[in-house]
Write a protein that holds these residues in place. Structure first.
Motif, PDB file in Angstrom:
ATOM      1  N   ASN A 162     -62.265 -37.337  36.734  1.00 48.13           N
ATOM      2  CA  ASN A 162     -63.657 -36.973  36.497  1.00 48.13           C
ATOM      3  C   ASN A 162     -63.793 -35.492  36.151  1.00 48.13           C
ATOM      4  OD1 ASN A 162     -66.456 -36.852  36.480  1.00 48.13           O
ATOM      5  ND2 ASN A 162     -66.581 -36.587  38.680  1.00 48.13           N
TER       6      ASN A 162
ATOM      7  N   THR B 241     -71.129 -39.409  41.583  1.00 50.68           N
ATOM      8  CA  THR B 241     -71.386 -39.521  40.137  1.00 50.68           C
ATOM      9  C   THR B 241     -70.825 -40.842  39.619  1.00 50.68           C
ATOM     10  OG1 THR B 241     -71.278 -37.121  39.888  1.00 50.68           O
ATOM     11  CG2 THR B 241     -70.926 -38.415  37.892  1.00 50.68           C
TER      12      THR B 241
ATOM     13  N   LEU C 289     -68.571 -35.901  31.912  1.00 56.67           N
ATOM     14  CA  LEU C 289     -69.404 -37.068  32.201  1.00 56.67           C
ATOM     15  C   LEU C 289     -69.130 -38.227  31.240  1.00 56.67           C
ATOM     16  CD1 LEU C 289     -71.335 -37.285  34.521  1.00 56.67           C
ATOM     17  CD2 LEU C 289     -73.202 -36.706  32.991  1.00 56.67           C
TER      18      LEU C 289
ATOM     19  N   GLN D  61     -72.644 -44.412  38.190  1.00 62.17           N
ATOM     20  CA  GLN D  61     -72.312 -45.032  36.904  1.00 62.17           C
ATOM     21  C   GLN D  61     -72.028 -46.528  37.072  1.00 62.17           C
ATOM     22  OE1 GLN D  61     -69.258 -42.440  35.324  1.00 62.17           O
ATOM     23  NE2 GLN D  61     -70.751 -40.918  34.694  1.00 62.17           N
TER      24      GLN D  61
END
Length: 195
Positions: free
Chosen positions: A173, A16, A176, A20
């Motif tokens: 994390n 993830t 989001l 990004q």
């Protein structure tokens, strides 16, 4: 060109975070994905894995993951032997990939960056962390697995505390949006450190 190592325990959300960075225009190399591809395409790796695990290591010319996972799960020495075959070739593949990139820095995402000493080849290291229960929940949703199996994998990886000590940046994390903000801030810091 700087190499930024990106790591974190299973289920922490490394991929993830990598995506990004990619969205910010940073080239990203996902070592595990490339290793899987090489295990199916490299004649040298195939030959050596068949020598290590036997003919059942490949079915229809594809890596027999359940068979190998079962052996590794029951005898950790096989994991070390397999890594000794695969990791040097992934490192060579990464160097070739890096030479084709045109950016101030690249991200190299590696699950066991510290465990295999790969952090020594990085200019900076980012570790992604998340609470254990969150990680387990993510993995149970994502993979067809059990809590016991996830915990067994976690036991083979360094703890977050050990990784944090050797990291330049840490991303927590959980949500989001918050993760995206942390990524943006680190991106700016890295760019400034290079200029």
């Amino acid at each position: 060109m700087k190499v930024i190592g990106l790591t974190g325990g299973i289920g922490s959300g490394k991929t993830t975070v990598a995506k990004q960075f990619e969205a910010l225009g940073v080239p990203v190399y996902i070592a595990d994905e490339e290793a899987k591809k090489l295990m199916n395409t490299s004649k040298v790796i195939k030959r050596k894995l068949i020598q290590l695990f036997g003919n059942e290591a490949y079915v229809n010319n594809q890596l027999n993951k359940p068979f190998i996972a079962n052996i590794i799960f029951n005898d950790k020495t096989y994991l070390q032997k397999m890594n000794a075959i695969v990791h040097p070739r992934v490192a060579t593949h990464f160097k070739k990939w890096q030479s084709k990139q045109n950016a101030p820095y690249v991200i190299k995402e590696v699950a066991i960056l510290f465990e295999n000493g790969g952090h020594k080849q990085c200019d900076y290291v980012i570790t992604v962390i998340a609470p254990k229960d969150v990680r387990i929940e993510r993995l149970l949703k994502r993979d067809n697995t059990t809590k016991e199996r996830v915990e067994a994998i976690m036991k083979n990886q360094w703890s977050d505390d050990e990784k944090i000590k050797l990291s330049d940046y840490v991303i927590t994390n959980i949500t989001l949006e918050d993760t995206k903000n942390q990524v943006s801030k680190i991106h700016v810091k890295i760019i400034k450190s290079i200029e």
